[in-house]
Scaffold this motif. Structure first.
Motif, PDB file in Angstrom:
ATOM      1  N   PHE A 158      -9.256   0.557  -1.715  1.00 42.79           N
ATOM      2  CA  PHE A 158      -9.752   0.003  -0.458  1.00 42.79           C
ATOM      3  C   PHE A 158      -8.578  -0.438   0.428  1.00 42.79           C
ATOM      4  CE2 PHE A 158     -10.896  -3.803   1.974  1.00 42.79           C
ATOM      5  CZ  PHE A 158     -11.920  -3.298   2.763  1.00 42.79           C
ATOM      6  N   ASP A 159      -7.650  -1.200  -0.145  1.00 44.91           N
ATOM      7  CA  ASP A 159      -6.478  -1.665   0.621  1.00 44.91           C
ATOM      8  C   ASP A 159      -5.669  -0.494   1.165  1.00 44.91           C
ATOM      9  OD1 ASP A 159      -7.146  -4.309   0.162  1.00 44.91           O
ATOM     10  OD2 ASP A 159      -5.763  -4.548  -1.533  1.00 44.91           O
TER      11      ASP A 159
ATOM     12  N   VAL B 237      -9.681   4.312   7.751  1.00 49.52           N
ATOM     13  CA  VAL B 237     -11.125   4.516   7.879  1.00 49.52           C
ATOM     14  C   VAL B 237     -11.656   3.689   9.052  1.00 49.52           C
ATOM     15  CG1 VAL B 237     -13.359   4.145   6.747  1.00 49.52           C
ATOM     16  CG2 VAL B 237     -11.469   5.158   5.461  1.00 49.52           C
ATOM     17  N   PHE B 238     -11.183   2.451   9.197  1.00 49.82           N
ATOM     18  CA  PHE B 238     -11.624   1.600  10.307  1.00 49.82           C
ATOM     19  C   PHE B 238     -11.251   2.220  11.655  1.00 49.82           C
ATOM     20  CE2 PHE B 238     -10.599  -1.620  13.472  1.00 49.82           C
ATOM     21  CZ  PHE B 238     -11.855  -2.195  13.643  1.00 49.82           C
TER      22      PHE B 238
ATOM     23  N   THR C 127     -17.113   0.932   8.196  1.00 51.23           N
ATOM     24  CA  THR C 127     -16.062   0.867   7.173  1.00 51.23           C
ATOM     25  C   THR C 127     -16.603   0.266   5.885  1.00 51.23           C
ATOM     26  OG1 THR C 127     -14.367   0.665   8.881  1.00 51.23           O
ATOM     27  CG2 THR C 127     -13.747   0.015   6.653  1.00 51.23           C
ATOM     28  N   GLY C 128     -17.339  -0.829   6.009  1.00 49.22           N
ATOM     29  CA  GLY C 128     -17.928  -1.452   4.823  1.00 49.22           C
ATOM     30  C   GLY C 128     -18.880  -0.525   4.105  1.00 49.22           C
TER      31      GLY C 128
ATOM     32  N   HIS D 131      -6.733   2.559   2.055  1.00 48.10           N
ATOM     33  CA  HIS D 131      -7.366   3.408   3.075  1.00 48.10           C
ATOM     34  C   HIS D 131      -8.208   2.683   4.123  1.00 48.10           C
ATOM     35  CE1 HIS D 131      -5.923   6.987   1.178  1.00 48.10           C
ATOM     36  NE2 HIS D 131      -6.601   6.775   0.065  1.00 48.10           N
ATOM     37  N   ARG D 132      -8.435   1.387   3.984  1.00 46.59           N
ATOM     38  CA  ARG D 132      -9.379   0.713   4.885  1.00 46.59           C
ATOM     39  C   ARG D 132      -8.969   0.794   6.347  1.00 46.59           C
ATOM     40  NH1 ARG D 132      -7.592  -4.661   2.715  1.00 46.59           N
ATOM     41  NH2 ARG D 132      -5.699  -4.955   3.946  1.00 46.59           N
ATOM     42  N   ASP D 133      -7.672   0.627   6.655  1.00 45.72           N
ATOM     43  CA  ASP D 133      -7.241   0.643   8.055  1.00 45.72           C
ATOM     44  C   ASP D 133      -7.475   2.011   8.690  1.00 45.72           C
ATOM     45  OD1 ASP D 133      -6.494  -1.991   7.854  1.00 45.72           O
ATOM     46  OD2 ASP D 133      -4.376  -1.551   7.498  1.00 45.72           O
TER      47      ASP D 133
ATOM     48  N   THR E 197       0.824  -1.211   0.000  1.00 46.21           N
ATOM     49  CA  THR E 197       0.000   0.000   0.000  1.00 46.21           C
ATOM     50  C   THR E 197       0.854   1.256   0.000  1.00 46.21           C
ATOM     51  OG1 THR E 197      -0.210  -0.094   2.401  1.00 46.21           O
ATOM     52  CG2 THR E 197      -1.995  -1.068   1.100  1.00 46.21           C
TER      53      THR E 197
ATOM     54  N   GLU F 200     -16.572  -2.023  11.896  1.00 45.40           N
ATOM     55  CA  GLU F 200     -16.452  -2.804  10.663  1.00 45.40           C
ATOM     56  C   GLU F 200     -17.625  -2.514   9.731  1.00 45.40           C
ATOM     57  OE1 GLU F 200     -16.269  -6.710  12.368  1.00 45.40           O
ATOM     58  OE2 GLU F 200     -14.085  -6.653  12.532  1.00 45.40           O
TER      59      GLU F 200
ATOM     60  N   PHE G 186     -17.049   2.259   2.133  1.00 46.38           N
ATOM     61  CA  PHE G 186     -16.501   1.857   0.844  1.00 46.38           C
ATOM     62  C   PHE G 186     -17.584   1.458  -0.152  1.00 46.38           C
ATOM     63  CE2 PHE G 186     -12.623   1.880   3.298  1.00 46.38           C
ATOM     64  CZ  PHE G 186     -11.771   2.509   2.400  1.00 46.38           C
TER      65      PHE G 186
END
Length: 196
Positions: free
Chosen positions: A27-28, A34-35, A52-53, A30-32, A3, A49, A56
């Motif tokens: 997604f990979d 955002v979570f 976060t879902g 920024h996901r952490d 990333t 979770e 996205f």
């Protein structure tokens, strides 16, 4: 490719052209973050979770209109997380209200209350979550971007679509409101502790 190696500015046009692989990379990337932000705003890991879902999912749905600042959509994603978490909290309150008016049924004891109590026992986290939930949306957005996620005031202004001076004045007021709310929440918790 990690990333850290992802070139987000180059990725965004491809993402906007309905490329699921490019969106997966976004997604990979920024996901952490955002979570972690969603976890600050919600009551549990599961809620974070879900937020976060939903963020996205909304990003995919609105990929052509995501606001980009300095080649990144992280600010847009974080503000969307604020909105989604508020909607989730409203929905949870409505659901709890409906359950409260239904007649009680005799069931086997449920240990989930004990688990919830243990998860909610972190007083500082609860005080911060309570104070953040009581802030007006504008205050939460500017604090989320500038203080929690450490975007510059210029970046926050671009994400929010307002003037730089507006962000600075909102940030000053938001910090003062948050401090007052945290003090109020702490005093209330201390009073409740004395009553036990």
């Amino acid at each position: 490719m990690t990333t850290e190696d992802t070139d987000e500015p180059a990725l965004l046009p491809t993402t906007r052209r309905d490329d699921p692989e490019a969106f997966g990379e976004l997604f990979d990337l920024h996901r952490d973050r955002v979570f972690r932000h969603a976890l600050r705003l919600t009551r549990s890991v599961h809620d974070a979770e879900d937020v976060t879902g939903m963020v996205f999912l909304e990003a995919w749905r609105r990929r052509e209109s995501m606001r980009e600042v300095d080649g990144s959509v992280i600010g847009w994603l974080l503000v969307t997380a604020n909105n989604v978490s508020r909607n989730l909290a409203r929905s949870s309150r409505r659901y709890a209200h409906v359950l409260s008016i239904l007649p009680a049924q005799a069931n086997t004891p449920d240990h989930s209350d004990a688990v919830d109590d243990r998860l909610d026992s972190d007083e500082q986290r609860n005080a911060l979550r309570t104070a953040l939930s009581r802030l007006p949306r504008r205050d939460l957005d500017v604090l989320s971007l500038c203080v929690i996620e450490e975007l510059s005031t210029a970046e926050a202004a671009a994400v929010l679509g307002v003037a730089l001076g507006t962000v600075k004045s909102r940030l000053s007021r938001a910090k003062a409101r948050l401090a007052a709310l945290l003090g109020e929440t702490t005093r209330l918790a201390a009073t409740e502790g004395d009553l036990r």
